[in-house]
Design a protein around this motif. Structure first.
Motif, PDB file in Angstrom:
ATOM      1  N   VAL A 168       0.834  -1.204   0.000  1.00  0.00           N
ATOM      2  CA  VAL A 168       0.000   0.000   0.000  1.00  0.00           C
ATOM      3  C   VAL A 168       0.867   1.252   0.000  1.00  0.00           C
ATOM      4  CG1 VAL A 168      -1.684   1.338   1.332  1.00  0.00           C
ATOM      5  CG2 VAL A 168      -1.939  -1.149   1.139  1.00  0.00           C
ATOM      6  N   SER A 169       1.884   1.272   0.865  1.00  0.00           N
ATOM      7  CA  SER A 169       2.739   2.450   0.986  1.00  0.00           C
ATOM      8  C   SER A 169       3.581   2.675  -0.266  1.00  0.00           C
ATOM      9  CB  SER A 169       3.645   2.309   2.211  1.00  0.00           C
ATOM     10  OG  SER A 169       4.399   3.472   2.424  1.00  0.00           O
ATOM     11  N   ALA A 170       3.986   1.588  -0.915  1.00  0.00           N
ATOM     12  CA  ALA A 170       4.766   1.723  -2.149  1.00  0.00           C
ATOM     13  C   ALA A 170       3.918   2.339  -3.260  1.00  0.00           C
ATOM     14  CB  ALA A 170       5.291   0.357  -2.581  1.00  0.00           C
ATOM     15  N   LYS A 171       2.642   1.993  -3.272  1.00  0.00           N
ATOM     16  CA  LYS A 171       1.732   2.490  -4.305  1.00  0.00           C
ATOM     17  C   LYS A 171       1.192   3.872  -3.963  1.00  0.00           C
ATOM     18  CE  LYS A 171      -2.311   0.878  -6.941  1.00  0.00           C
ATOM     19  NZ  LYS A 171      -3.301  -0.233  -7.071  1.00  0.00           N
ATOM     20  N   TYR A 172       0.982   4.114  -2.653  1.00  0.00           N
ATOM     21  CA  TYR A 172       0.437   5.389  -2.179  1.00  0.00           C
ATOM     22  C   TYR A 172       1.327   5.912  -1.046  1.00  0.00           C
ATOM     23  CZ  TYR A 172      -3.733   3.666  -4.603  1.00  0.00           C
ATOM     24  OH  TYR A 172      -4.607   3.179  -5.547  1.00  0.00           O
ATOM     25  N   PRO A 173       2.439   6.547  -1.373  1.00  0.00           N
ATOM     26  CA  PRO A 173       3.421   6.934  -0.351  1.00  0.00           C
ATOM     27  C   PRO A 173       3.000   8.109   0.533  1.00  0.00           C
ATOM     28  CG  PRO A 173       4.107   7.706  -2.523  1.00  0.00           C
ATOM     29  CD  PRO A 173       2.909   6.843  -2.749  1.00  0.00           C
ATOM     30  N   GLY A 174       1.902   8.758   0.247  1.00  0.00           N
ATOM     31  CA  GLY A 174       1.526   9.949   1.006  1.00  0.00           C
ATOM     32  C   GLY A 174       0.685   9.689   2.234  1.00  0.00           C
ATOM     33  N   HIS A 175       0.642   8.437   2.689  1.00  0.00           N
ATOM     34  CA  HIS A 175      -0.217   8.092   3.820  1.00  0.00           C
ATOM     35  C   HIS A 175       0.617   7.493   4.953  1.00  0.00           C
ATOM     36  CE1 HIS A 175      -3.495   8.938   1.066  1.00  0.00           C
ATOM     37  NE2 HIS A 175      -2.889   8.154   0.188  1.00  0.00           N
ATOM     38  N   GLU A 176       0.006   7.356   6.116  1.00  0.00           N
ATOM     39  CA  GLU A 176       0.775   6.983   7.303  1.00  0.00           C
ATOM     40  C   GLU A 176       0.035   5.914   8.111  1.00  0.00           C
ATOM     41  OE1 GLU A 176       3.374   9.530  10.616  1.00  0.00           O
ATOM     42  OE2 GLU A 176       2.026  10.521   9.198  1.00  0.00           O
ATOM     43  N   LEU A 177       0.818   5.048   8.763  1.00  0.00           N
ATOM     44  CA  LEU A 177       0.267   3.996   9.616  1.00  0.00           C
ATOM     45  C   LEU A 177       0.819   4.136  11.025  1.00  0.00           C
ATOM     46  CD1 LEU A 177      -1.228   1.284  10.159  1.00  0.00           C
ATOM     47  CD2 LEU A 177       0.823   0.105   9.294  1.00  0.00           C
ATOM     48  N   LEU A 178      -0.074   4.233  11.999  1.00  0.00           N
ATOM     49  CA  LEU A 178       0.308   4.282  13.409  1.00  0.00           C
ATOM     50  C   LEU A 178       0.165   2.891  14.017  1.00  0.00           C
ATOM     51  CD1 LEU A 178      -1.518   7.497  14.713  1.00  0.00           C
ATOM     52  CD2 LEU A 178       0.936   7.208  14.354  1.00  0.00           C
ATOM     53  N   ILE A 179       1.182   2.463  14.754  1.00  0.00           N
ATOM     54  CA  ILE A 179       1.136   1.187  15.470  1.00  0.00           C
ATOM     55  C   ILE A 179       1.229   1.496  16.962  1.00  0.00           C
ATOM     56  CG2 ILE A 179       2.227  -1.053  15.834  1.00  0.00           C
ATOM     57  CD1 ILE A 179       1.025  -0.730  13.055  1.00  0.00           C
ATOM     58  N   ILE A 180       0.149   1.223  17.685  1.00  0.00           N
ATOM     59  CA  ILE A 180       0.086   1.530  19.119  1.00  0.00           C
ATOM     60  C   ILE A 180       0.067   0.230  19.921  1.00  0.00           C
ATOM     61  CG2 ILE A 180      -1.258   2.638  20.948  1.00  0.00           C
ATOM     62  CD1 ILE A 180      -2.469   4.452  18.792  1.00  0.00           C
ATOM     63  N   GLY A 181       0.929   0.163  20.931  1.00  0.00           N
ATOM     64  CA  GLY A 181       0.917  -0.993  21.817  1.00  0.00           C
ATOM     65  C   GLY A 181       2.142  -1.870  21.729  1.00  0.00           C
ATOM     66  N   THR A 182       3.027  -1.578  20.782  1.00  0.00           N
ATOM     67  CA  THR A 182       4.243  -2.375  20.651  1.00  0.00           C
ATOM     68  C   THR A 182       5.370  -1.502  20.119  1.00  0.00           C
ATOM     69  OG1 THR A 182       5.184  -4.408  19.720  1.00  0.00           O
ATOM     70  CG2 THR A 182       3.762  -3.116  18.285  1.00  0.00           C
ATOM     71  N   HIS A 183       6.593  -1.955  20.335  1.00  0.00           N
ATOM     72  CA  HIS A 183       7.756  -1.208  19.884  1.00  0.00           C
ATOM     73  C   HIS A 183       8.121  -1.588  18.452  1.00  0.00           C
ATOM     74  CE1 HIS A 183       8.339   0.483  23.831  1.00  0.00           C
ATOM     75  NE2 HIS A 183       8.285  -0.725  24.372  1.00  0.00           N
ATOM     76  N   LYS A 184       9.030  -0.835  17.888  1.00  0.00           N
ATOM     77  CA  LYS A 184       9.397  -0.993  16.482  1.00  0.00           C
ATOM     78  C   LYS A 184       9.870  -2.405  16.174  1.00  0.00           C
ATOM     79  CE  LYS A 184      12.152   1.114  12.816  1.00  0.00           C
ATOM     80  NZ  LYS A 184      13.124   2.163  12.454  1.00  0.00           N
ATOM     81  N   ARG A 185       9.401  -2.909  15.054  1.00  0.00           N
ATOM     82  CA  ARG A 185       9.843  -4.216  14.562  1.00  0.00           C
ATOM     83  C   ARG A 185      10.052  -4.105  13.057  1.00  0.00           C
ATOM     84  NH1 ARG A 185       4.674  -8.178  15.182  1.00  0.00           N
ATOM     85  NH2 ARG A 185       5.521  -9.127  13.317  1.00  0.00           N
ATOM     86  N   GLY A 186      11.305  -4.080  12.637  1.00  0.00           N
ATOM     87  CA  GLY A 186      11.620  -3.976  11.217  1.00  0.00           C
ATOM     88  C   GLY A 186      11.557  -2.547  10.711  1.00  0.00           C
ATOM     89  N   ASP A 187      11.946  -2.368   9.461  1.00  0.00           N
ATOM     90  CA  ASP A 187      11.924  -1.053   8.817  1.00  0.00           C
ATOM     91  C   ASP A 187      10.789  -0.993   7.804  1.00  0.00           C
ATOM     92  OD1 ASP A 187      14.194   0.037  10.135  1.00  0.00           O
ATOM     93  OD2 ASP A 187      15.496  -1.187   8.854  1.00  0.00           O
ATOM     94  N   PHE A 188       9.924  -0.013   7.988  1.00  0.00           N
ATOM     95  CA  PHE A 188       8.778   0.159   7.099  1.00  0.00           C
ATOM     96  C   PHE A 188       8.641   1.634   6.760  1.00  0.00           C
ATOM     97  CE2 PHE A 188       7.942  -3.528   9.743  1.00  0.00           C
ATOM     98  CZ  PHE A 188       7.507  -4.483   8.831  1.00  0.00           C
TER      99      PHE A 188
END
Length: 363
Positions: A222-242
């Motif tokens: 999704v992000s590769a096709k539509y790079p102008g949007h954002e995803l919030l992840i609440i409840g856990t720490h960073k896992r991997g590079d996105f």
């Protein structure tokens, strides 16, 4: 008049996040509480207008707890409140073994007929094997479930199901979890440093059954096709590079509303049969369009698609990718509730009806 006793294996008020403990906190603070006594370990603070029967928390009781003998302390504290010539409504939450021990003690004392035992179950599927269900139905007078779909699952599983059932939807404080206008939303986004055109949000504990891995895999495309949007992840720490993903980590429950209010779409990719989905209705009331797995009690919570998009095959990454892209492209018209749903006021009213009916049965 019968008295009402709540047995809680958590001290109440409970300072940490917990769905049913939060609802009971709201209930005791509502001014409409019908519970007379709480049986629990000593809390840091106490609710006003309710009696406490404290469970011992000595060195030996801690040893008992580690050895799974903690139930003895709870049953002893509860039995200390039971008088031979009075009647009681007893509430247990998600701890059937504790209810069973209490039942056995009451039978020995000849007092079981003086009590109406309510068991509040926050799961979805039947948890007592059919082979042992006959005992459960003798030990519990009323089973309180979260959804009608859960009731249907119980009805289908047990060939004999001789127990009174009530349904009590979860309820939240919609004075906190509520929509904001466009200007307020813009201000919250600025404060949080959010710059995406559309903001998606996921919130849970990072366990495989919560579906985070599925969402992150879908987000890559999704992000590769539509790079102008954002995803919030609440409840856990960073896992991997996105790309365009922010890992917020664990936050206090009081801070959740602003993240939901700043977001456009809530993702609920559960891979198990959830009983209800508390964060789902929190995000819904904050104005989020919801995309959720068609699992357990979730379809009923979203009124079978009227309040959000249901994913029939939630284990397929492509299903989530398509749903997110449809939302970005406007193919899915955002479903935003106009008026609060699943409110604390409704929960309090329904709880008091359940209590009143139990009292009438004992009278």
């Amino acid at each position: 008049m019968p008295k009402v006793i709540l047995v809680s294996t958590f001290p109440l008020p409970y300072p940490k996040i917990g769905s049913w403990t939060n609802m009971y906190r709201n209930y005791f603070e509502s001014g409409q509480n019908q519970i007379d006594t709480i049986v629990c370990e000593a809390p840091e603070n106490r609710f006003d207008g309710v009696k406490y029967a404290l469970v011992k928390n000595t060195f030996w009781s801690k040893i008992r707890k580690k050895l799974q003998y903690y139930r003895v302390n709870y049953v002893d504290a509860l039995l200390g409140e039971i008088k031979p010539n009075e009647r009681y409504v007893i509430q247990f939450v998600d701890n059937y073994v504790l209810a069973r021990h209490f039942h056995e003690k009451l039978v020995l004392k000849g007092l079981r007929q003086n009590c109406h035992v309510q068991f509040f179950y926050h799961g979805y599927e039947p948890f007592v094997p059919a082979s042992g269900a006959s005992g459960f139905f003798k030990e519990v007078d009323e089973l309180i479930l979260l959804t009608n779909e859960s009731y249907k699952a119980h009805l289908a599983y047990y060939t004999v199901f001789p127990v009174r059932v009530s349904i009590l939807y979860n309820g939240i404080d919609t004075s906190k979890f509520s929509k904001v206008n466009a200007d307020e939303k813009h201000k919250i986004r600025e404060d949080l440093g959010l710059k995406g055109d559309k903001v998606f949000v996921w919130c849970s504990q990072d366990r495989p059954k919560k579906g985070l891995a599925i969402v992150l895999d879908a987000w890559k495309s999704v992000s590769a096709k539509y790079p102008g949007h954002e995803l919030l992840i609440i409840g856990t720490h960073k896992r991997g590079d996105f790309d365009n993903v922010r890992f917020v980590g664990k936050i206090p429950n009081d801070e959740l509303p602003k993240y939901f209010q700043a977001s456009d779409c809530y993702l609920f990719p559960t891979l198990c049969h959830e009983g209800f989905g508390l964060t789902l209705i929190e995000a819904l009331n904050c104005g989020c369009h919801c995309i959720a797995s068609e699992q357990g009690g979730v379809p009923e919570v979203l009124q079978f698609g009227k309040l959000g998009r249901l994913i029939e095959k939630p284990n397929f990454v492509s299903e989530w990718q398509t749903a997110m892209e449809d939302f970005i492209e406007g193919k899915d018209k955002p479903i935003v509730v106009e008026n609060p749903v699943y409110t604390l006021q409704e929960w309090v009213k329904s709880m008091n009806v359940i209590i009143a009916n139990a009292k009438n049965k004992l009278s």
